[in-house]
Every structure is written in C-alpha cells, then in structure tokens.
Scaffold this active site. Structure first.
Site, PDB file in Angstrom:
ATOM      1  N   SER A  82      43.224 -47.982  32.289  1.00 45.96           N
ATOM      2  CA  SER A  82      42.181 -47.855  31.272  1.00 45.96           C
ATOM      3  C   SER A  82      41.964 -46.790  30.313  1.00 45.96           C
ATOM      4  O   SER A  82      40.993 -46.823  29.457  1.00 45.96           O
ATOM      5  CB  SER A  82      40.961 -48.043  32.334  1.00 45.96           C
ATOM      6  N   SER A  94      39.745 -50.479  30.069  1.00 49.26           N
ATOM      7  CA  SER A  94      38.023 -50.433  30.071  1.00 49.26           C
ATOM      8  C   SER A  94      37.530 -49.342  29.318  1.00 49.26           C
ATOM      9  O   SER A  94      36.342 -49.597  29.075  1.00 49.26           O
ATOM     10  CB  SER A  94      37.779 -50.693  31.719  1.00 49.26           C
ATOM     11  N   LYS A  97      32.226 -41.732  30.072  1.00 47.39           N
ATOM     12  CA  LYS A  97      32.380 -43.062  30.024  1.00 47.39           C
ATOM     13  C   LYS A  97      31.358 -43.325  31.076  1.00 47.39           C
ATOM     14  O   LYS A  97      31.014 -42.616  32.176  1.00 47.39           O
ATOM     15  CB  LYS A  97      33.539 -43.450  30.700  1.00 47.39           C
TER      16      LYS A  97
HETATM   17  N1  GLN Z   1      42.899 -53.686  33.093  1.00 47.26           N
HETATM   18  C1  GLN Z   1      42.828 -53.468  34.568  1.00 47.26           C
HETATM   19  C2  GLN Z   1      42.025 -54.006  35.138  1.00 47.26           C
HETATM   20  O1  GLN Z   1      41.261 -54.966  34.594  1.00 47.26           O
HETATM   21  C3  GLN Z   1      42.802 -51.794  34.320  1.00 47.26           C
HETATM   22  C4  GLN Z   1      41.548 -51.578  34.680  1.00 47.26           C
HETATM   23  C5  GLN Z   1      41.308 -50.040  34.681  1.00 47.26           C
HETATM   24  O2  GLN Z   1      42.234 -49.093  34.450  1.00 47.26           O
HETATM   25  N2  GLN Z   1      40.076 -49.680  34.971  1.00 47.26           N
HETATM   26  O3  GLN Z   1      41.955 -53.876  36.331  1.00 47.26           O
END
Ligand code: GLN
Length: 496
Positions: free
Chosen positions: A178, A154, A79
């Site tokens: 995410s 994400s 990532k």
């Molecule tokens: N969707 C969540 C956010 O936007 C989680 C994102 C994540 O785990 N990096 O914060």
C-alpha cells in the site's frame, strides 16, 4: 517562490535559513489543497487553523534554536489509519466516521518532535483494504497524472497528495504494497521499512504481522530523512525492534560499485505489461552502468504469494476488526432489537463491501475444520517464501523488480473483479510476508503518460543498500512533476 514544488528537505533548509517560514509553508499547502483537492479528493480531514497555530509555535522554536532538525516546520499529510489525538481518524470508513483518538500514533509523535506540521488526514481504501483508494466511504481519490485513473492504494490519498504538491511529504502504511504500489502509480518515492522498524502503536491494525508505516515523498533523500525521524524502538509495540542504528541518511551516496543485484526471472513473465517491463529493465541497466553487478535468478514460489497473503491478511483483519461493534466507539445503528442485533446492524451498516468480504474470508479460514487446510497452510507457504528470499540474499545485496504489473488502471475498472485486483499485488505482498524492506522509485512513464515505478528490495535491516541504489539511480533522472501542478488550474490534468 513555489514552496510546494520543493522537496521536504529543500523546504526545511529554506525555513532554517530564514528564507521562508513554517507559517508560509502551511499557507502554501492550503492554497494548493484549495486549488486541486476538490478534483482529487486526497484528504478526508484538514484543519487549517490547527496547522497554522502549530506552525507559529514551531517557527518560534526554530528561531530560538530549539528545533534544528531537517524537517522542522515542513508540512506533512498523515494517512487516516494513524491515530491523531483530537483529530478525526476514520480509516476512510463509516464505522469510524466520528472517531477522535485520545492519543497520537508513535510514528506521528516522532514526526512532531522533529517539528512537522500536520495538515490533515489522507484518503485510503477502507481499513487499508484495496489497491485503488476506491473503497473509501468518502469517495475515491483521483490520480493527479490523469484523473480518469486511480492513484493506487491503499495509501492513494498520501501518494496523490505528494504528487499533486498538496503536502511536502506524507506517511502511509504498507500491509501488502500500500505504499509501494500507489507510489508507482503516482510517480513518487515510497518506502516500506523492515517490519518492526517503525512503531505500529496507534496504527489501526489491518494485518498486524504485515503492517508497517513508511514515508512517501518526492525523492529518496526525503524518504531517508523521514524514515530517520519516524523509526524508533517502542516498548508499546511488542513487535518493535531495537535496531543498532537509526541512521539512514548517511546511505545517500552515489555509489553502487560492486553491489550485487538479482533480477527474479519469475517476476518478468506473463502478466507483466511490456511497457512496464521495458522501463524496469532499462532502470536495471542504468544501475549496471553505474557499477552494480546484475544477474537473473529464479526466486521460486511466486505463485503462492497472493493466496498466502490474502488468507493471512484476511484472517488477521477478521480478528482485528472484531472490536468495531458499535459499543466502544464509532457508528451505531439507530434502530435495533437487543444486543446481538445491535452488533449485527452496526457492523452491517458501518462496514463497506470489501471489508465485509475480508472479514468473511478471514473468519472462514480460521474456523475449525478449515484452519489447517487454509490458515496453517498459508503460514507454511509464508515460511517457504521467507526461505526463498533468504537464499536470494545469500547471493545478492538487492532484488530489483516492478512495483506493479501495470500502470494505474482506469477508475471503476478494478472493483468489479476483486480477484484481478488481488493479482495486481503480486510483486509487493511477498515482501510483507517476509518482513523485508522495499522501496519504489519512479523510472519512467508509459505511452499514456502514466508513471512507472521500480521496486528495490533488500534483506531485513539493509535499508541502507536500498537507499544507496535508489539514490544513485535517481541522480540519473530529473523529478517529473505531474501536469496538474504545472498549470495554473486543475484543468491541466491530462485526459485521454
Ligand atoms: N492491496 C492489498 C490489500 O488489499 C494491500 C493493502 C495494504 O498494503 N494495506 O490487502
């Protein structure tokens, strides 16, 4: 032999036994990337030459008996919020478009020591803020099961790359779901370990008290082996925990007899798509048939998870992202008048709308006058949520839940309504607030053919229970490859 259809451990075994080589594996990965990534956009950066060179070196070490681990020679995607020395690490943002770190994240170093070959960096929501991988500065990633739908986020690039067989496995990060949510949307297996298990050194911080790195793979065995490779005590991360054991693979046993599994009633009410519900409950039944003891219970406080999470995560993000000022690294506005204007213009032009929204929200909840009303209150809610989980784990070994209330939404549907998108994180964020481990395992598909994932959650440091149950469940099914990889060209992606 189709090397990319193998799991990471299967490929590692074949390399070890001399049936194929690390170099051939990298060639196969890049052949698949060449075939489908123009459609899917899973990668932000790839470096074939560097990967081939690494593969050659690693192959020699394997042949010399210097590298004997199960992942030696197996290609991995990382990532793009994990620092890789000399290789662009952009967080899918404009502001870090040209950032080449001078060091490598500890988790990635651990993988390299295990003989992993890095293919490149995967697309993500900008700075890991989002649930769809549509907020990337480099364009959205598409869901390999149906390119009209999002892969989730994400870590959408990592999960889609695994599903589309553009890598053998990947690393993601999970601040509020995410890893688990895009794993669910892409039909792959992903795990968020207990906070402190994998070093965050070199992970570009979003919400430092919530962030955790974890594996994304085709199956539970791979996830256990990858976690074993990346987890370590690291004095460079002040929140790193020295665990009694870093053995996760010995939990890969088909045995859930007597395992007590709690099903939170409050997760199965309004808002949960009926098809998702049906598949999750069926999966629970399968575990029951295998000997687990199921019981419904009230977790409580579920309605506070989203507001508490978005206040805490945004507060930490606003502080973490203050360092991107156009001075030390990254994008700087071309025209400006004076220092303050340079900061302002670099940040205005360098950050996307979702990141700006979080910075504003975070700065607001931390400002004097609102600090007690929002930030402190959110911390109190977090403590109560942790207590609710403590109560649950005094009765149950595991909690079984959906990973997300729906299957993957259509592209473009979520960004127009951020609140609705935030609400989609309902089943994942409280796990981060409480520091718990959680894993998503594929458990079926909806009528459109989109994957559904079941989430298993345990108390801190009890990953072995999750792995045991997930492995037992997985053995009752066969891994489903997405249509995109089953046909000779990308035209195989289903359209509605
Ligand atoms: N969707 C969540 C956010 O936007 C989680 C994102 C994540 O785990 N990096 O914060």
């Amino acid at each position: 032999m189709d090397l990319m259809s193998l799991t990471a451990l299967e490929l590692g075994r074949k390399i070890k036994e001399g049936e194929t080589t690390a170099v051939e594996a990298v060639e196969a990965a890049f052949a698949q990337i060449g075939k489908v990534d123009q459609t899917l956009n899973c990668y932000v950066t790839t470096d074939k030459d560097a990967a081939l060179k690494d593969a050659e070196k690693i192959q020699k070490k394997i042949e010399a008996g210097e590298l004997t681990g199960p992942l030696a020679g197996v290609p991995v995607a990382i990532k793009d919020n994990l620092c890789t020395e000399g290789m662009n690490t952009t967080c899918s943002s404009r502001i870090l478009h040209n950032f080449k770190p001078t060091y490598t994240a500890e988790a990635v170093l651990n993988l390299k020591k295990a003989g992993a070959v890095i293919l490149g960096k995967t697309n993500m929501d900008e700075f890991a803020m989002g649930s769809t991988t549509e907020t990337s500065f480099y364009g959205p990633t598409k869901n390999p099961w149906n390119t009209e739908h999002v892969p989730g986020g994400s870590s959408g690039g990592s999960c889609a790359a695994v599903a589309a067989e553009e890598c053998s496995y990947a690393l993601g990060s999970d601040t509020g779901g995410s890893i688990r949510q895009p794993s669910s949307f892409c039909g792959v297996t992903g795990m968020k370990p207990t906070y402190g298990t994998v070093s965050r050194y070199g992970l570009i911080a979003y919400g430092s008290s919530l962030d955790q790195i974890g594996p994304v793979a085709k199956d539970v065995s791979d996830c256990a082996a990858i976690l074993e490779a990346i987890a370590s005590y690291d004095p460079k991360d002040s929140t790193s925990i020295r665990r009694k054991s870093y053995d996760f693979t010995s939990a890969l046993t088909e045995d859930v007899k007597g395992l007590r599994i709690g099903i939170p009633r409050d997760y199965f009410g309004e808002g949960l798509n009926p098809e998702v519900k049906e598949h999750i409950l069926e999966a629970a039944k399968t575990l029951e048939e295998k000997g687990a003891v199921l019981e419904e219970f009230d977790l409580s406080l579920v309605e506070y998870a989203i507001p508490a999470y978005y206040i805490i995560a945004s507060a930490e993000a606003s502080s973490n992202l203050a360092r991107f000022d156009g001075v030390k690294y990254g994008y700087r506005a071309e025209q400006y008048e004076g220092l303050h204007n340079m900061y302002k213009k670099s940040r205005s032009e360098g950050f996307g709308p979702e990141v700006k929204r979080r910075i504003m929200l975070g700065s607001f909840v931390l400002s004097s006058g609102y600090y007690d009303a929002y930030y402190i209150k959110a911390l109190k809610a977090k403590a109560l949520i942790k207590q609710a989980f403590d109560r649950a784990f005094s009765k149950y070994d595991l909690i079984l839940a959906p990973a997300a209330p729906t299957t993957a939404p259509r592209c473009g549907e979520s960004l127009s309504d951020p609140i609705q998108m935030y609400l989609g994180d309902i089943y994942t964020v409280s796990v981060n607030l409480a520091g718990l481990p959680g894993m998503t395992v594929p458990c079926g598909r909806d009528k459109k053919g989109l994957p559904i994932g079941m989430q298993l959650i345990s108390d801190c440091f009890q990953e072995h229970k999750i792995i045991r149950a997930a492995y037992t469940f997985e053995k009752t099914r066969t891994y489903e490859r997405c249509p995109l990889v089953q046909t000779p060209d990308q035209k195989g992606a289903i359209k509605e």
